[in-house]
Scaffold this motif. Sequence first.
Motif, PDB file in Angstrom:
ATOM      1  N   ILE A  50      33.149  45.838  48.307  1.00 30.81           N
ATOM      2  CA  ILE A  50      33.692  45.161  47.141  1.00 30.81           C
ATOM      3  C   ILE A  50      35.006  44.457  47.478  1.00 30.81           C
ATOM      4  CG2 ILE A  50      34.430  45.496  44.746  1.00 30.81           C
ATOM      5  CD1 ILE A  50      31.418  46.256  45.575  1.00 30.81           C
ATOM      6  N   THR A  51      35.132  43.207  47.002  1.00 35.29           N
ATOM      7  CA  THR A  51      36.359  42.447  47.200  1.00 35.29           C
ATOM      8  C   THR A  51      36.594  41.535  45.997  1.00 35.29           C
ATOM      9  OG1 THR A  51      37.584  40.997  48.702  1.00 35.29           O
ATOM     10  CG2 THR A  51      35.246  40.532  48.425  1.00 35.29           C
ATOM     11  N   ILE A  80      42.524  28.303  31.385  1.00 38.01           N
ATOM     12  CA  ILE A  80      42.234  28.592  32.793  1.00 38.01           C
ATOM     13  C   ILE A  80      41.388  27.457  33.347  1.00 38.01           C
ATOM     14  CG2 ILE A  80      41.115  30.151  34.442  1.00 38.01           C
ATOM     15  CD1 ILE A  80      41.597  32.420  32.456  1.00 38.01           C
ATOM     16  N   ASN A  81      41.887  26.794  34.383  1.00 35.89           N
ATOM     17  CA  ASN A  81      41.068  25.747  34.997  1.00 35.89           C
ATOM     18  C   ASN A  81      40.778  26.022  36.467  1.00 35.89           C
ATOM     19  OD1 ASN A  81      43.497  25.142  36.185  1.00 35.89           O
ATOM     20  ND2 ASN A  81      43.586  23.034  35.480  1.00 35.89           N
ATOM     21  N   SER A  82      41.337  27.076  37.020  1.00 38.27           N
ATOM     22  CA  SER A  82      41.083  27.458  38.403  1.00 38.27           C
ATOM     23  C   SER A  82      39.921  28.447  38.462  1.00 38.27           C
ATOM     24  CB  SER A  82      42.341  28.104  39.004  1.00 38.27           C
ATOM     25  OG  SER A  82      42.020  28.792  40.183  1.00 38.27           O
ATOM     26  N   ASN A  87      37.562  33.897  38.551  1.00 43.21           N
ATOM     27  CA  ASN A  87      36.762  34.885  39.274  1.00 43.21           C
ATOM     28  C   ASN A  87      37.548  36.172  39.522  1.00 43.21           C
ATOM     29  OD1 ASN A  87      34.590  33.145  39.353  1.00 43.21           O
ATOM     30  ND2 ASN A  87      34.974  32.462  41.434  1.00 43.21           N
ATOM     31  N   LYS A  88      38.811  36.056  39.866  1.00 44.50           N
ATOM     32  CA  LYS A  88      39.638  37.248  40.101  1.00 44.50           C
ATOM     33  C   LYS A  88      39.826  38.049  38.814  1.00 44.50           C
ATOM     34  CE  LYS A  88      41.938  36.173  44.381  1.00 44.50           C
ATOM     35  NZ  LYS A  88      42.009  34.879  44.971  1.00 44.50           N
ATOM     36  N   ILE A  89      39.979  37.364  37.693  1.00 46.57           N
ATOM     37  CA  ILE A  89      40.086  38.060  36.397  1.00 46.57           C
ATOM     38  C   ILE A  89      38.821  38.867  36.157  1.00 46.57           C
ATOM     39  CG2 ILE A  89      40.082  37.688  33.895  1.00 46.57           C
ATOM     40  CD1 ILE A  89      42.036  35.306  34.438  1.00 46.57           C
TER      41      ILE A  89
END
Length: 152
Positions: A50-51, A80-82, A87-89
Amino acid sequence: MIKIKPHHFLDIIKLYGKGIDKFVPDEIYKHSFYSVANEIIKNHQAIVQITVNEDDICRTCKCINEKGLCTDKINHIEVINSKDEWNKILDKRIIEYAGLQEESEYLAHDFCTILYLIRENIKDIWREETEDLRNQRYENFCIGAKKYLEIL
């Protein structure tokens, strides 16, 4: 071993639930979603690590820069536009709900079981998306997980 973001694994099982049994290469982005998905679907004993950072799917994508960050943009989430940030959220929420540790390793079957056990949280993990999209994601993931785990 397959290095994978939790939301990518969940997406694979969701698409499996939609009826995709054989994934094909993405000619536009050039990522490795198809090969990783096919390995996970056919080999329930594959080890996944997992990462929240670049994984084996992203590594070949045209949007990954030299620092391993996704440079793609999104426009369906307010403020959020990044895609990298979004994805990290998602991945951090999944890790929190499932009680996981980054870099931990699981058999693909066991990781699917863990995600299936927290399935009720899918709608909250993707809370910024529309209710219809969250419901579809939930339903297709449940179908795919039951099929994958052979609990139909």
